[in-house]
Motif scaffolding. Structure first.
Motif, mmCIF file in Angstrom:
data_model
loop_
_atom_site.group_PDB
_atom_site.id
_atom_site.type_symbol
_atom_site.label_atom_id
_atom_site.label_comp_id
_atom_site.label_asym_id
_atom_site.label_seq_id
_atom_site.Cartn_x
_atom_site.Cartn_y
_atom_site.Cartn_z
ATOM 1 N N LEU A 202 33.368 52.574 45.530
ATOM 2 C CA LEU A 202 33.539 51.510 44.177
ATOM 3 C C LEU A 202 34.159 51.384 43.527
ATOM 4 O O LEU A 202 34.537 51.089 42.291
ATOM 5 N N ASN A 203 35.889 52.336 43.533
ATOM 6 C CA ASN A 203 36.401 52.933 42.802
ATOM 7 C C ASN A 203 38.242 51.714 42.866
ATOM 8 O O ASN A 203 38.929 51.528 41.988
ATOM 9 N N VAL A 204 37.957 50.937 43.594
ATOM 10 C CA VAL A 204 38.668 49.698 43.947
ATOM 11 C C VAL A 204 37.887 48.018 43.652
ATOM 12 O O VAL A 204 37.278 47.853 44.246
ATOM 13 N N ALA A 205 39.200 47.910 43.266
ATOM 14 C CA ALA A 205 38.246 46.717 42.664
ATOM 15 C C ALA A 205 40.100 45.715 42.162
ATOM 16 O O ALA A 205 40.634 46.705 42.122
ATOM 17 N N HIS A 206 39.850 44.371 41.962
ATOM 18 C CA HIS A 206 40.435 43.653 42.354
ATOM 19 C C HIS A 206 40.833 43.179 41.188
ATOM 20 O O HIS A 206 41.034 43.009 39.781
ATOM 21 N N VAL A 207 42.408 43.504 40.768
ATOM 22 C CA VAL A 207 43.048 43.548 39.672
ATOM 23 C C VAL A 207 42.729 41.982 39.184
ATOM 24 O O VAL A 207 43.662 41.548 40.719
ATOM 25 N N PRO A 208 42.981 41.950 38.252
ATOM 26 C CA PRO A 208 43.144 39.698 37.429
ATOM 27 C C PRO A 208 44.762 39.866 37.865
ATOM 28 O O PRO A 208 45.374 40.250 37.365
ATOM 29 N N GLY A 209 44.940 38.076 38.621
ATOM 30 C CA GLY A 209 46.171 37.826 38.100
ATOM 31 C C GLY A 209 45.960 36.671 37.414
ATOM 32 O O GLY A 209 45.551 36.371 36.650
ATOM 33 N N PRO A 210 46.971 36.382 37.003
ATOM 34 C CA PRO A 210 47.729 35.301 36.646
ATOM 35 C C PRO A 210 46.743 34.105 36.665
ATOM 36 O O PRO A 210 46.627 33.507 35.563
ATOM 37 N N ALA A 211 46.481 33.657 37.799
ATOM 38 C CA ALA A 211 45.743 32.986 37.693
ATOM 39 C C ALA A 211 44.139 32.716 37.487
ATOM 40 O O ALA A 211 43.330 31.816 38.251
ATOM 41 N N ASP A 212 43.551 34.466 37.972
ATOM 42 C CA ASP A 212 42.478 34.286 37.872
ATOM 43 C C ASP A 212 41.890 33.769 36.133
ATOM 44 O O ASP A 212 42.203 34.204 35.518
ATOM 45 N N ILE A 213 39.877 33.322 36.331
ATOM 46 C CA ILE A 213 40.183 33.247 35.121
ATOM 47 C C ILE A 213 39.026 33.750 34.848
ATOM 48 O O ILE A 213 37.870 34.139 33.626
ATOM 49 N N LEU A 214 37.724 33.780 35.886
ATOM 50 C CA LEU A 214 36.359 34.513 36.163
ATOM 51 C C LEU A 214 36.352 35.028 36.966
ATOM 52 O O LEU A 214 36.201 34.987 37.946
#
Length: 265
Positions: A202-214
């Motif tokens: 649960l400590n590993v989550a996707h790090v938002p990138g510049p193309a991410d919106i939601l």
């Protein structure tokens, strides 16, 4: 052994609690309500009694939910101002019509109506996908949408980005519990936060990138992946407790593959 007496909070205690919950000083509240800070102090200590209009004004300034505004009025010795009707009551016919049209109009994509504690009030046919394969105990009334979403035997077991979704869902529920003063939300948060998922970090989550919106919901559905995001709508200017606590959550496809899958279904 005799019964234990339960002491109801006074108006002053409730007012102080809401003021502190909103992180507002007596002076700031007095300025917004156009009274003296001394009067606010007297109200909180019980040395002064508020008028019905003063209770309404203070509750408005502190953005107290309608259910708790009724509690403030009752504690001050007045009758509740805001009615609370069942969703199926004749008086809420126009509200039900609006909900039905929104739910039906959103098909073929899922949409649900929930109350203040995230309990399911209504859903369209497409929302049945969230119930597929779910144990009967999770579908007993009242069905809780957040429990259904994060329980290991509910959607939580099918979310491919569980850590990411969980990290975005839990903090708002905690804030809702704090700002609303609703003990149901506090209990719900504690339950959801206690879920364990063997084999999932649960400590590993996707790090938002510049193309991410939601943040999408990436749901395993057989041999395919459904990717969706949600929007939430509420009724404007409600004067009924039940209506004020209703929210409509609609699910939208994040990609054409997901949209096509729902259209075929």
């Amino acid at each position: 052994m005799g019964a234990v007496a339960v002491r109801n909070e006074t108006f002053g205690e409730l007012l102080r609690s809401w003021r502190q919950r909103r992180r507002v000083s007596q002076l700031d509240l007095a300025i917004e309500a156009e009274v003296s800070a001394r009067h606010i102090s007297f109200l909180e200590t019980g040395r002064a009694r508020p008028s019905r209009e003063m209770v309404r004004r203070l509750a408005e300034e502190l953005e107290v939910p309608l259910r708790q505004r009724n509690a403030l009025l009752t504690a001050a010795g007045f009758a509740p101002m805001y009615p609370e009707r069942e969703v199926r009551a004749p008086e809420l016919g126009v509200v039900r019509q609006a909900l039905d049209r929104i739910l039906a109009g959103h098909e073929p994509y899922p949409a649900v109506v929930v109350d203040a504690a995230w309990n399911l009030v209504a859903a369209n046919a497409a929302a049945a996908m969230f119930m597929d394969g779910v144990p009967a105990e999770l579908l007993r009334e009242p069905v809780n949408v957040m429990r259904l979403s994060l329980h290991p035997q509910g959607m939580g077991g099918r979310l491919l980005n569980l850590a990411e979704v969980r990290a975005h869902l839990l903090p708002p529920i905690r804030r809702q519990a704090e700002t609303s003063g609703d003990p149901r939300l506090a209990e719900l948060y504690e339950e959801l936060a206690s879920y364990t998922y063997p084999g999932v970090d649960l400590n590993v989550a996707h790090v938002p990138g510049p193309a991410d919106i939601l943040v999408p919901l990436r749901i395993a559905d057989g041999d395919r992946v459904l990717s969706m995001f949600t929007t939430i709508a509420t009724f404007g200017t409600p004067l009924d407790v039940t209506v004020s606590e209703l929210a409509i959550e609609t699910f939208w496809p994040s990609d054409e593959e997901t949209a096509a899958a729902f259209r075929r279904a």
